[in-house]
Design an enzyme around this catalytic site. Structure first.
Site, PDB file in Angstrom:
ATOM      1  N   HIS A  16      -4.636  -5.288   2.678  1.00  0.00           N
ATOM      2  CA  HIS A  16      -5.598  -4.437   1.978  1.00  0.00           C
ATOM      3  C   HIS A  16      -5.081  -2.997   1.926  1.00  0.00           C
ATOM      4  O   HIS A  16      -4.541  -2.477   2.913  1.00  0.00           O
ATOM      5  CB  HIS A  16      -6.954  -4.488   2.678  1.00  0.00           C
ATOM      6  CG  HIS A  16      -8.077  -4.006   1.814  1.00  0.00           C
ATOM      7  ND1 HIS A  16      -8.255  -2.681   1.488  1.00  0.00           N
ATOM      8  CD2 HIS A  16      -9.075  -4.691   1.189  1.00  0.00           C
ATOM      9  CE1 HIS A  16      -9.312  -2.556   0.711  1.00  0.00           C
ATOM     10  NE2 HIS A  16      -9.831  -3.758   0.515  1.00  0.00           N
ATOM     11  N   HIS A  17      -5.268  -2.352   0.781  1.00  0.00           N
ATOM     12  CA  HIS A  17      -4.740  -1.004   0.588  1.00  0.00           C
ATOM     13  C   HIS A  17      -5.439   0.019   1.481  1.00  0.00           C
ATOM     14  O   HIS A  17      -4.936   1.127   1.688  1.00  0.00           O
ATOM     15  CB  HIS A  17      -4.867  -0.597  -0.880  1.00  0.00           C
ATOM     16  CG  HIS A  17      -3.755   0.289  -1.348  1.00  0.00           C
ATOM     17  ND1 HIS A  17      -3.050   1.112  -0.505  1.00  0.00           N
ATOM     18  CD2 HIS A  17      -3.235   0.492  -2.583  1.00  0.00           C
ATOM     19  CE1 HIS A  17      -2.142   1.775  -1.183  1.00  0.00           C
ATOM     20  NE2 HIS A  17      -2.234   1.423  -2.452  1.00  0.00           N
ATOM     21  N   ALA A  18      -6.605  -0.325   2.019  1.00  0.00           N
ATOM     22  CA  ALA A  18      -7.251   0.567   2.976  1.00  0.00           C
ATOM     23  C   ALA A  18      -6.464   0.635   4.277  1.00  0.00           C
ATOM     24  O   ALA A  18      -6.595   1.586   5.050  1.00  0.00           O
ATOM     25  CB  ALA A  18      -8.676   0.091   3.263  1.00  0.00           C
ATOM     26  N   THR A  26      -3.335   4.712   5.267  1.00  0.00           N
ATOM     27  CA  THR A  26      -3.100   5.243   3.927  1.00  0.00           C
ATOM     28  C   THR A  26      -3.146   6.758   3.978  1.00  0.00           C
ATOM     29  O   THR A  26      -4.153   7.337   4.393  1.00  0.00           O
ATOM     30  CB  THR A  26      -4.150   4.705   2.940  1.00  0.00           C
ATOM     31  OG1 THR A  26      -4.027   3.282   2.854  1.00  0.00           O
ATOM     32  CG2 THR A  26      -3.962   5.302   1.567  1.00  0.00           C
ATOM     33  N   ARG A  78       2.346  -4.586  -1.167  1.00  0.00           N
ATOM     34  CA  ARG A  78       1.131  -4.192  -0.500  1.00  0.00           C
ATOM     35  C   ARG A  78      -0.057  -4.601  -1.305  1.00  0.00           C
ATOM     36  O   ARG A  78       0.046  -5.016  -2.428  1.00  0.00           O
ATOM     37  CB  ARG A  78       1.139  -2.680  -0.242  1.00  0.00           C
ATOM     38  CG  ARG A  78       1.286  -1.840  -1.501  1.00  0.00           C
ATOM     39  CD  ARG A  78       1.570  -0.398  -1.127  1.00  0.00           C
ATOM     40  NE  ARG A  78       1.917   0.390  -2.273  1.00  0.00           N
ATOM     41  CZ  ARG A  78       1.062   1.131  -2.942  1.00  0.00           C
ATOM     42  NH1 ARG A  78      -0.194   1.164  -2.597  1.00  0.00           N
ATOM     43  NH2 ARG A  78       1.453   1.842  -3.966  1.00  0.00           N
TER      44      ARG A  78
END
Length: 433
Positions: free
Chosen positions: A65-67, A241, A429
């Protein structure tokens, strides 16, 4: 598969490609995997082992997850998972051994709630400490008519024209890949006193111009890209991030590739200047309790009823350039040949082009919403053609031939044989590969 603190049977899957195991089949399989939402009841990552490639190789698709990770953190994660040499990297750590053998218990709900409250408290204090710098940055924005680099940068911000990529999306994805040799792009950057990132943006701008003109959908004004800008300090490899977005022109309204490159170089310089001026307001850790529900609701509202197509736009596409390792990496003794990064799309931004520098090549991962771009393959081909066009215009004939020949220019996708099509492992990602 082994079940431990996390259900590895859920997080580690295997997919076998049908014969003959071509690149197109690999991209189709990854498109299906990329469209699947991560289970919110489990840790937000997944690995998929894909075999059946025609040359006997395999691919490793990773979704995080990009979080949890941005591009730089994804590279750091991959370097931790992969080996710098064909041999084994050694025994698993004691913590990993306990986790995989179920010797660690799940944290209690009260413990998790306490950690969440403590995190939000620290984030709130950090926000208060940064408040003066944020106010100064905001005041600089309000003084947009004044003087100074920041004010000049703010005046350059404009709205993006409407394009086929700026509509609501659904879960389906269309994925394509391309690899370009790094040597001629570096030569162009040196010869014309620009950055490699400027050259990459010029190739993307040329590809979009070529692709949309052929379909009579090219906007009149120049298309704009949202370009992630890393906020990481040198050496920071935290798994999180730390990035913001800058707006940069792709100069799709300019036919000449060299003029396009010069225009992009000037625009990218303005974008970097603005990011530096607003840096105090970027990268803040915000109190997170309740934010996932608010963000999800806001995204749903943005995509509902065609709202994403009617609201003003700051960008048409996302273009990200991530530096990767210049040394080969290995997975269980197998050399990583190609590293195609795959990122995310969202309502109003239905195309994402992420580039990762690995060894002597630039590996492109194109992710599109299928309802907007049914097949991303032709756009990947247009990237290769825009690359050839820029090399021909920017390098002397002798240097062009030498650079491309020594770099091993990849065969266009449409002309590859089945045995040459697979390019090895894949990684990126979230919605990531």
């Amino acid at each position: 598969w082994v079940d431990g603190q996390v259900d590895l049977a859920h997080h580690l899957k295997r997919v076998r490609l049908p014969k003959p195991g071509t690149t197109a089949q690999l991209e189709a399989a990854v498109s299906r995997l990329h469209a699947q939402r991560l289970d919110r009841g489990r840790p937000l990552w997944q690995f998929v082992f894909i075999d059946g490639l025609a040359d006997g190789g395999f691919a490793l698709y990773t979704k995080v997850h990009h979080a949890a990770v941005d591009g730089a953190a994804g590279v750091a994660l991959a370097r931790a998972l992969l080996d710098p040499a064909p041999g084994s990297s050694g025994d698993a750590s004691e913590t990993a051994r306990k986790m995989f053998h179920g010797e660690q218990s799940e944290p209690a709900a009260a413990t998790l709630l306490g950690l969440a409250l403590a995190h939000s408290g620290r984030a709130g204090l950090g926000l208060l400490r940064q408040a003066p710098a944020i106010v100064r940055a905001a005041f600089g924005l309000l003084r947009g008519a004044g003087s100074g680099a920041l004010a000049a940068s703010v005046r350059q911000v404009r709205l993006a024209p409407m394009s086929v990529f700026n509509h609501a999306i659904d879960a389906r994805r269309s994925i394509a890949t391309a690899s370009l040799p790094l040597a001629p792009l570096r030569s162009i950057a040196d010869r014309h006193e620009v950055t490699v990132n400027d050259v990459v943006l010029a190739v993307v701008g040329g590809a979009l111009r070529r692709h949309l003109r052929a379909r009579d959908t090219l906007p009149g004004p120049a298309m704009l890209a949202a370009m992630p800008v890393s906020l990481r300090a040198s050496g920071d490899a935290q798994m999180n991030t730390q990035a913001t977005m800058a707006q940069v022109s792709l100069a799709t309204d300019i036919a000449d590739p060299l003029e396009r490159l010069r225009t992009i170089h000037a625009a990218a310089g303005v974008a970097k200047s603005m990011s530096r001026g607003l840096r105090p307001a970027f990268g803040l850790t915000l109190p997170s309790i309740g934010l996932p529900w608010l963000v999800t609701a806001a995204a749903a509202l943005h995509g509902a009823g065609g709202l994403s197509a009617r609201l003003p736009r700051l960008a048409n596409v996302v273009v990200s350039n991530v530096p990767g390792p210049a040394v080969p990496l290995y997975f269980a003794g197998a050399r990583l040949r190609t590293w195609w990064p795959l990122s995310i799309v969202e309502h109003g931004l239905g195309l994402n082009i992420t580039v990762l520098r690995y060894l002597d090549s630039l590996d492109f991962g194109l992710v599109a919403a299928r309802r907007l771009v049914p097949d991303a393959g032709p756009l990947a081909q247009d990237l290769r053609m825009a690359f050839d066009e820029l090399v021909s215009a920017a390098l002397p004939p002798g240097e062009k031939k030498r650079r491309v020949a020594t770099a091993g220019h990849p065969v266009p996708r449409s002309k590859r044989s089945a045995s040459a099509a697979p390019r090895g492992q894949r990684r990126g990602r979230r919605g990531a590969a």
